[in-house]
Design a protein around this motif. Structure first.
Motif, PDB file in Angstrom:
ATOM      1  N   SER A   1       0.850  -1.190   0.000  1.00 43.81           N
ATOM      2  CA  SER A   1       0.000   0.000   0.000  1.00 43.81           C
ATOM      3  C   SER A   1       0.887   1.240   0.000  1.00 43.81           C
ATOM      4  CB  SER A   1      -0.911   0.000   1.231  1.00 43.81           C
ATOM      5  OG  SER A   1      -1.680   1.184   1.295  1.00 43.81           O
ATOM      6  N   TYR A   2       0.503   2.261  -0.767  1.00 46.43           N
ATOM      7  CA  TYR A   2       1.353   3.429  -1.000  1.00 46.43           C
ATOM      8  C   TYR A   2       0.749   4.684  -0.399  1.00 46.43           C
ATOM      9  CZ  TYR A   2       3.593   7.185  -3.750  1.00 46.43           C
ATOM     10  OH  TYR A   2       4.243   8.320  -4.154  1.00 46.43           O
ATOM     11  N   ILE A   3       1.575   5.459   0.313  1.00 46.70           N
ATOM     12  CA  ILE A   3       1.220   6.790   0.796  1.00 46.70           C
ATOM     13  C   ILE A   3       2.007   7.804  -0.029  1.00 46.70           C
ATOM     14  CG2 ILE A   3       1.284   8.396   2.745  1.00 46.70           C
ATOM     15  CD1 ILE A   3       1.093   5.995   4.619  1.00 46.70           C
ATOM     16  N   ASP A   4       1.323   8.639  -0.766  1.00 44.93           N
ATOM     17  CA  ASP A   4       1.999   9.599  -1.647  1.00 44.93           C
ATOM     18  C   ASP A   4       2.385  10.851  -0.861  1.00 44.93           C
ATOM     19  OD1 ASP A   4       3.086  10.933  -3.761  1.00 44.93           O
ATOM     20  OD2 ASP A   4       1.207  11.194  -4.870  1.00 44.93           O
ATOM     21  N   ASP A   5       3.334  10.659   0.021  1.00 45.33           N
ATOM     22  CA  ASP A   5       3.843  11.757   0.847  1.00 45.33           C
ATOM     23  C   ASP A   5       5.224  11.362   1.357  1.00 45.33           C
ATOM     24  OD1 ASP A   5       3.913  14.194   2.121  1.00 45.33           O
ATOM     25  OD2 ASP A   5       2.566  13.618   3.763  1.00 45.33           O
ATOM     26  N   VAL A   6       6.059  12.343   1.658  1.00 42.13           N
ATOM     27  CA  VAL A   6       7.373  12.063   2.237  1.00 42.13           C
ATOM     28  C   VAL A   6       7.179  11.595   3.675  1.00 42.13           C
ATOM     29  CG1 VAL A   6       9.563  13.047   2.998  1.00 42.13           C
ATOM     30  CG2 VAL A   6       8.634  13.649   0.754  1.00 42.13           C
ATOM     31  N   LEU A   7       7.654  10.389   3.965  1.00 42.57           N
ATOM     32  CA  LEU A   7       7.537   9.823   5.312  1.00 42.57           C
ATOM     33  C   LEU A   7       8.853   9.891   6.071  1.00 42.57           C
ATOM     34  CD1 LEU A   7       5.388   6.639   4.577  1.00 42.57           C
ATOM     35  CD2 LEU A   7       4.617   8.956   5.152  1.00 42.57           C
ATOM     36  N   VAL A   8       9.963   9.777   5.351  1.00 44.34           N
ATOM     37  CA  VAL A   8      11.292   9.760   5.984  1.00 44.34           C
ATOM     38  C   VAL A   8      12.213  10.728   5.265  1.00 44.34           C
ATOM     39  CG1 VAL A   8      13.340   8.328   6.425  1.00 44.34           C
ATOM     40  CG2 VAL A   8      11.056   7.368   6.781  1.00 44.34           C
ATOM     41  N   LYS A   9      13.029  11.413   6.047  1.00 45.93           N
ATOM     42  CA  LYS A   9      14.074  12.273   5.499  1.00 45.93           C
ATOM     43  C   LYS A   9      15.425  11.618   5.793  1.00 45.93           C
ATOM     44  CE  LYS A   9      11.441  16.552   6.137  1.00 45.93           C
ATOM     45  NZ  LYS A   9      11.413  17.884   6.812  1.00 45.93           N
ATOM     46  N   MET A  10      16.202  11.426   4.747  1.00 43.03           N
ATOM     47  CA  MET A  10      17.450  10.667   4.827  1.00 43.03           C
ATOM     48  C   MET A  10      18.640  11.567   4.527  1.00 43.03           C
ATOM     49  SD  MET A  10      18.338   7.283   2.555  1.00 43.03           S
ATOM     50  CE  MET A  10      19.864   6.382   2.776  1.00 43.03           C
ATOM     51  N   ARG A  11      19.651  11.515   5.393  1.00 46.45           N
ATOM     52  CA  ARG A  11      20.854  12.270   5.123  1.00 46.45           C
ATOM     53  C   ARG A  11      21.600  11.684   3.923  1.00 46.45           C
ATOM     54  NH1 ARG A  11      20.370  13.031  10.571  1.00 46.45           N
ATOM     55  NH2 ARG A  11      20.971  15.077  11.387  1.00 46.45           N
ATOM     56  N   LEU A  12      22.122  12.537   3.089  1.00 48.58           N
ATOM     57  CA  LEU A  12      22.953  12.069   1.991  1.00 48.58           C
ATOM     58  C   LEU A  12      24.204  11.404   2.548  1.00 48.58           C
ATOM     59  CD1 LEU A  12      22.633  15.133  -0.395  1.00 48.58           C
ATOM     60  CD2 LEU A  12      21.737  12.840  -0.798  1.00 48.58           C
ATOM     61  N   GLY A  13      24.594  10.294   1.924  1.00 44.30           N
ATOM     62  CA  GLY A  13      25.797   9.601   2.373  1.00 44.30           C
ATOM     63  C   GLY A  13      25.525   8.275   3.036  1.00 44.30           C
ATOM     64  N   GLY A  14      24.296   7.713   2.820  1.00 42.84           N
ATOM     65  CA  GLY A  14      23.949   6.416   3.403  1.00 42.84           C
ATOM     66  C   GLY A  14      24.746   5.291   2.785  1.00 42.84           C
ATOM     67  N   GLU A  15      24.564   4.091   3.315  1.00 39.82           N
ATOM     68  CA  GLU A  15      25.357   2.933   2.903  1.00 39.82           C
ATOM     69  C   GLU A  15      25.279   2.667   1.411  1.00 39.82           C
ATOM     70  OE1 GLU A  15      28.203   0.385   3.872  1.00 39.82           O
ATOM     71  OE2 GLU A  15      27.132   1.543   5.391  1.00 39.82           O
ATOM     72  N   SER A  16      24.100   2.935   0.798  1.00 41.16           N
ATOM     73  CA  SER A  16      23.944   2.655  -0.630  1.00 41.16           C
ATOM     74  C   SER A  16      24.091   3.898  -1.489  1.00 41.16           C
ATOM     75  CB  SER A  16      22.576   2.007  -0.891  1.00 41.16           C
ATOM     76  OG  SER A  16      21.540   2.871  -0.494  1.00 41.16           O
ATOM     77  N   THR A  17      24.573   5.013  -0.922  1.00 38.14           N
ATOM     78  CA  THR A  17      24.756   6.236  -1.702  1.00 38.14           C
ATOM     79  C   THR A  17      26.201   6.717  -1.614  1.00 38.14           C
ATOM     80  OG1 THR A  17      24.122   7.671   0.152  1.00 38.14           O
ATOM     81  CG2 THR A  17      22.364   6.932  -1.318  1.00 38.14           C
ATOM     82  N   ARG A  18      27.157   5.789  -1.492  1.00 41.16           N
ATOM     83  CA  ARG A  18      28.544   6.176  -1.233  1.00 41.16           C
ATOM     84  C   ARG A  18      29.489   5.922  -2.398  1.00 41.16           C
ATOM     85  NH1 ARG A  18      29.137   3.929   4.937  1.00 41.16           N
ATOM     86  NH2 ARG A  18      28.086   5.644   5.986  1.00 41.16           N
ATOM     87  N   GLY A  19      29.033   6.161  -3.601  1.00 43.11           N
ATOM     88  CA  GLY A  19      29.966   6.149  -4.708  1.00 43.11           C
ATOM     89  C   GLY A  19      29.977   4.894  -5.542  1.00 43.11           C
ATOM     90  N   PHE A  20      30.917   4.877  -6.478  1.00 40.51           N
ATOM     91  CA  PHE A  20      30.962   3.874  -7.530  1.00 40.51           C
ATOM     92  C   PHE A  20      31.141   2.460  -6.987  1.00 40.51           C
ATOM     93  CE2 PHE A  20      33.244   1.530 -10.881  1.00 40.51           C
ATOM     94  CZ  PHE A  20      32.313   1.636 -11.904  1.00 40.51           C
ATOM     95  N   LYS A  21      32.023   2.279  -6.014  1.00 39.32           N
ATOM     96  CA  LYS A  21      32.282   0.950  -5.477  1.00 39.32           C
ATOM     97  C   LYS A  21      31.019   0.349  -4.869  1.00 39.32           C
ATOM     98  CE  LYS A  21      35.430  -1.574  -2.422  1.00 39.32           C
ATOM     99  NZ  LYS A  21      36.566  -1.465  -1.466  1.00 39.32           N
TER     100      LYS A  21
END
Length: 274
Positions: free
Chosen positions: A214-234
């Motif tokens: 089920s989908y809620i069309d609203d921002v539920l979480v705010k995430m800091r840039l630099g998480g485990e899956s947003t850390r570059g090419f490797k």
């Protein structure tokens, strides 16, 4: 503040009579002294629901433990011990959970407002859903501004929900909430994955077990840039390797363009939601 959905009085009475706790919120931490207090305050601010808050720390070497112990709220259950990584720690929390629904909030993320868990619960009730998900916003810690949003609306096409996954669509795990009984049936996260165990779990849930989302069309979480899956090419390379491993493990062949499509979906929905 987002609008809280209206629920029939009969439904509210029924759920008020239930003896089970609404949510178990799980935060996994390691050397998170700079952000953990804001995350905890975000959870404790949630209104009109019952919850326990499990903080699973991986034996941090900084001041994380002292910061957590300064909070005296009885809903907090803090554990600090070595683990085998992020997903192993999440699994520890899931196995301890007493709530009907499980929310996982990273130690540097925050809820968008104090009604998030209540709105998620109401979606579970109204839609008889197994999983509820919403949109995700990425913000910079430097200026606190939202840099991009991931709007997780389903693409307009005639594909079945399971088929969308084989073509690269996915919902953002940080803003995804799961019934405890789904973990009991599908299993927890694969602790040997480093980047994409959340994706693996969601694929098993949606494609193999065909659970209702089920989908809620609203921002539920705010995430800091630099998480485990947003850390570059490797990390991208390792994450994509795990994605392909997931499909092999369930004996389903995805589209040969699944990797570029996953990236395109993220880019498209980030741009379209600005």
């Amino acid at each position: 503040m987002a609008k809280v959905p209206d629920i029939p009085a009969s439904n509210l009475l029924f759920h008020a009579l239930e003896d089970i706790m609404d949510f178990t919120v799980i935060t996994v931490s390691y050397n998170a002294e700079k952000t953990i207090a804001e995350t905890i305050n975000s959870v404790l601010s949630q209104q009109n629901i019952s919850f326990e808050y499990l903080i699973i720390d991986g034996a941090s070497k900084d001041n994380t433990a002292n910061i957590v112990r300064n909070f005296t709220d009885s809903r907090i259950n803090f554990t600090s011990e070595p683990d085998r990584g992020l997903y192993d720690a999440m699994n520890k929390g899931i196995l301890k959970a007493k709530g009907k629904y499980i929310a996982i909030l990273n130690s540097d993320d925050i809820y968008s407002d104090e009604t998030v868990l209540y709105r998620v619960k109401m979606n579970f009730v109204q839609d008889n859903a197994d999983i509820v998900y919403g949109n995700l916003a990425y913000f910079s810690d430097k200026d606190r501004k939202i840099k991009r949003r991931w709007r997780a609306v389903l693409p307009k096409c005639d594909k079945r929900f399971e088929a969308l996954w084989t073509n690269g669509w996915q919902c953002p795990h940080p803003s995804t909430f799961v019934k405890k009984e789904v973990y009991d049936e599908v299993g927890t996260f694969k602790a040997d994955y480093k980047i994409s165990a959340d994706y693996d779990f969601l694929v098993r849930t949606a494609v193999q077990h065909k659970k209702k989302f089920s989908y809620i069309d609203d921002v539920l979480v705010k995430m800091r840039l630099g998480g485990e899956s947003t850390r570059g090419f490797k990390s991208i390379i390792e994450g994509n390797r795990e994605v392909l491993k997931t499909w092999q493990s369930i004996d389903i062949k995805p589209s040969f363009t699944i990797i570029p499509r996953k990236l395109l979906y993220k880019v498209y929905f980030s741009i379209s939601s600005r």
